[in-house]
Design a protein around this motif. Structure first.
Motif, PDB file in Angstrom:
ATOM      1  N   ARG A   7      86.333 -31.706  70.515  1.00 20.67           N
ATOM      2  CA  ARG A   7      86.471 -31.227  69.127  1.00 20.67           C
ATOM      3  C   ARG A   7      87.836 -30.593  68.890  1.00 20.67           C
ATOM      4  O   ARG A   7      88.377 -30.664  67.802  1.00 20.67           O
ATOM      5  N   SER A  32      73.486 -22.672  67.773  1.00 18.55           N
ATOM      6  CA  SER A  32      73.847 -22.647  66.355  1.00 18.55           C
ATOM      7  C   SER A  32      74.873 -23.720  65.975  1.00 18.55           C
ATOM      8  O   SER A  32      75.053 -24.014  64.800  1.00 18.55           O
ATOM      9  N   ASP A  33      75.512 -24.331  66.953  1.00 19.88           N
ATOM     10  CA  ASP A  33      76.566 -25.317  66.694  1.00 19.88           C
ATOM     11  C   ASP A  33      76.143 -26.752  67.043  1.00 19.88           C
ATOM     12  O   ASP A  33      76.904 -27.687  66.858  1.00 19.88           O
ATOM     13  N   ARG A  34      74.953 -26.927  67.539  1.00 19.66           N
ATOM     14  CA  ARG A  34      74.539 -28.254  68.041  1.00 19.66           C
ATOM     15  C   ARG A  34      74.509 -29.328  66.963  1.00 19.66           C
ATOM     16  O   ARG A  34      74.972 -30.444  67.190  1.00 19.66           O
ATOM     17  N   GLN A  35      73.970 -29.021  65.798  1.00 19.73           N
ATOM     18  CA  GLN A  35      73.890 -30.027  64.737  1.00 19.73           C
ATOM     19  C   GLN A  35      75.283 -30.462  64.283  1.00 19.73           C
ATOM     20  O   GLN A  35      75.557 -31.653  64.128  1.00 19.73           O
ATOM     21  N   ALA A  36      76.187 -29.500  64.111  1.00 16.53           N
ATOM     22  CA  ALA A  36      77.553 -29.825  63.692  1.00 16.53           C
ATOM     23  C   ALA A  36      78.266 -30.652  64.768  1.00 16.53           C
ATOM     24  O   ALA A  36      78.995 -31.602  64.448  1.00 16.53           O
ATOM     25  N   TRP A  37      78.052 -30.314  66.042  1.00 22.88           N
ATOM     26  CA  TRP A  37      78.685 -31.074  67.127  1.00 22.88           C
ATOM     27  C   TRP A  37      78.151 -32.503  67.164  1.00 22.88           C
ATOM     28  O   TRP A  37      78.904 -33.457  67.358  1.00 22.88           O
ATOM     29  N   GLN A  39      77.099 -34.258  64.668  1.00 21.21           N
ATOM     30  CA  GLN A  39      77.714 -34.972  63.541  1.00 21.21           C
ATOM     31  C   GLN A  39      79.180 -35.308  63.845  1.00 21.21           C
ATOM     32  O   GLN A  39      79.632 -36.424  63.572  1.00 21.21           O
ATOM     33  N   ASP A  40      79.914 -34.354  64.413  1.00 24.41           N
ATOM     34  CA  ASP A  40      81.317 -34.600  64.770  1.00 24.41           C
ATOM     35  C   ASP A  40      81.430 -35.704  65.817  1.00 24.41           C
ATOM     36  O   ASP A  40      82.278 -36.587  65.721  1.00 24.41           O
TER      37      ASP A  40
END
Length: 162
Positions: A7, A32-37, A39-40
């Motif tokens: 990232r 807390s960052d898993r969904q965004a990761w 998607q990235d």
């Protein structure tokens, strides 16, 4: 590694990223960052500027299951090539201390060899070879010098800086 470190490279915008996945995709990613990761990663994997490879069929299938992208596999070992290795020292194996385990590996290999005298290979410690080589380069007038107070490798418990 871990994969999420890619990232940081994505922040450069138009630069291509070459990702060689060997660890699970969610390794070291906060909940807390898993969904965004995810998607990235999915966007990166589908972008033709970037290259995503897996180091094993297992990791490739794991990525496919997680984000629907099946990367090509570039195996860490080239066993699939059928290449042949003919070692000169075929009666020994070179091993090294790992991590912060100090002399644990020496103890394990030594005890294994003691318990299995039929085993055809000797275990040679890389650090023992480095220690001997280093000792020879710092010879004094009266022979090899002690390193950190140790005259022999078996007594040395500190890190050797090369």
């Amino acid at each position: 590694q871990p994969p999420a470190w890619c990232r940081f490279l994505l922040a450069f915008g138009n630069k291509a990223v070459w990702m060689y996945a060997g660890l699970p995709l969610m390794w070291d990613v906060q909940a807390s960052d898993r969904q965004a990761w995810l998607q990235d990663f999915a966007a990166m994997a589908r972008d033709s500027r970037h290259l995503v490879l897996a180091n094993s069929p297992y990791v490739a299938q794991e990525l496919h299951w997680q984000v629907g992208f099946l990367p090509p596999v570039l195996r860490l070992l080239g066993l699939h090539t059928g290449a042949v290795h003919a070692p000169v020292r075929n009666s020994s194996v070179l091993v090294s201390r790992f991590g912060t385990s100090a002399a644990l590996s020496e103890c394990i290999f030594s005890r294994y060899r003691d318990a299995n005298p039929w085993y055809p290979l000797d275990f040679v410690q890389l650090e023992a070879l480095l220690y001997k080589e280093h000792q020879e380069t710092v010879r004094g007038d009266d022979g090899p010098q002690a390193i950190n107070g140790a005259q022999r490798w078996e007594l040395h418990r500190n890190e050797l800086k090369i």
